[in-house]
Structure formats: structure tokens, C-alpha cells
Design a protein around this motif. Structure first.
Motif, PDB file in Angstrom:
ATOM      1  N   ALA A  80     -18.589  52.071  -8.638  1.00 32.20           N
ATOM      2  CA  ALA A  80     -19.880  52.737  -8.412  1.00 32.20           C
ATOM      3  C   ALA A  80     -19.807  54.197  -8.821  1.00 32.20           C
ATOM      4  CB  ALA A  80     -20.284  52.601  -6.951  1.00 32.20           C
ATOM      5  N   LEU A  81     -18.722  54.875  -8.489  1.00 28.87           N
ATOM      6  CA  LEU A  81     -18.557  56.275  -8.894  1.00 28.87           C
ATOM      7  C   LEU A  81     -18.445  56.411 -10.400  1.00 28.87           C
ATOM      8  CD1 LEU A  81     -16.113  57.576  -6.142  1.00 28.87           C
ATOM      9  CD2 LEU A  81     -18.538  58.090  -6.404  1.00 28.87           C
ATOM     10  N   ALA A 138     -19.839  54.413 -12.607  1.00 31.80           N
ATOM     11  CA  ALA A 138     -21.183  54.187 -13.144  1.00 31.80           C
ATOM     12  C   ALA A 138     -22.052  55.424 -12.975  1.00 31.80           C
ATOM     13  CB  ALA A 138     -21.824  52.984 -12.449  1.00 31.80           C
ATOM     14  N   CYS A 139     -21.962  56.078 -11.819  1.00 37.70           N
ATOM     15  CA  CYS A 139     -22.723  57.321 -11.598  1.00 37.70           C
ATOM     16  C   CYS A 139     -22.270  58.419 -12.546  1.00 37.70           C
ATOM     17  CB  CYS A 139     -22.565  57.780 -10.155  1.00 37.70           C
ATOM     18  SG  CYS A 139     -23.428  56.740  -8.978  1.00 37.70           S
ATOM     19  N   ALA A 140     -20.967  58.563 -12.733  1.00 34.58           N
ATOM     20  CA  ALA A 140     -20.448  59.579 -13.646  1.00 34.58           C
ATOM     21  C   ALA A 140     -20.906  59.312 -15.074  1.00 34.58           C
ATOM     22  CB  ALA A 140     -18.920  59.613 -13.580  1.00 34.58           C
ATOM     23  N   LEU A 193     -23.651  57.779 -16.003  1.00 34.12           N
ATOM     24  CA  LEU A 193     -25.064  58.117 -16.082  1.00 34.12           C
ATOM     25  C   LEU A 193     -25.279  59.627 -16.125  1.00 34.12           C
ATOM     26  CD1 LEU A 193     -26.632  55.543 -13.625  1.00 34.12           C
ATOM     27  CD2 LEU A 193     -26.997  55.667 -16.089  1.00 34.12           C
ATOM     28  N   LEU A 194     -24.615  60.367 -15.236  1.00 33.34           N
ATOM     29  CA  LEU A 194     -24.838  61.807 -15.139  1.00 33.34           C
ATOM     30  C   LEU A 194     -24.272  62.592 -16.320  1.00 33.34           C
ATOM     31  CD1 LEU A 194     -24.197  62.367 -11.351  1.00 33.34           C
ATOM     32  CD2 LEU A 194     -26.360  62.594 -12.557  1.00 33.34           C
ATOM     33  N   PHE A 234     -27.992  60.537 -19.029  1.00 40.20           N
ATOM     34  CA  PHE A 234     -29.080  61.451 -18.701  1.00 40.20           C
ATOM     35  C   PHE A 234     -29.163  62.640 -19.664  1.00 40.20           C
ATOM     36  CE2 PHE A 234     -28.880  59.930 -14.048  1.00 40.20           C
ATOM     37  CZ  PHE A 234     -29.639  58.825 -14.363  1.00 40.20           C
TER      38      PHE A 234
END
Length: 52
Positions: free
Chosen positions: A24-25, A27-29, A31-32, A36
């Protein structure tokens, strides 16, 4: 899908929880840091026009 990920990860309950948190971390990294910033110039939020 989450069930498939849980069944696919190796180890016991604790290691699966840590690995799923790591996924999950990651995937967030992704994206960010990649997605984005690439999409941001295409968004219309910076086209602000004020008429007087």
C-alpha cells in the motif's frame, strides 16, 4: 482482489500484514511521485481567469 493478494503473499498473518502495508505504501509513493506530477499539467485547475 484483496483476498487474492492476501492468499498470494507468503508467510503468516503478521508477515502478510506487513507486506500488504508495504504494498500500500509503495502504491501511494508511485502515485505521489510519478503519476500525479505527470497528470498535474493536464488538469484545468490552474486556468483561473478573473474578469473585472
Amino acid at each position: 482482489m484483496y483476498g487474492w493478494i492476501w492468499r498470494t503473499l507468503p508467510g503468516g498473518r503478521t508477515s502478510k500484514a506487513l507486506l500488504s502495508l508495504l504494498l500500500a505504501l509503495a502504491a501511494c509513493a508511485l502515485l505521489l511521485l510519478v503519476v500525479f506530477p505527470w497528470v498535474e499539467p493536464m488538469l484545468p485547475f490552474n486556468d483561473v481567469t478573473i474578469d473585472q
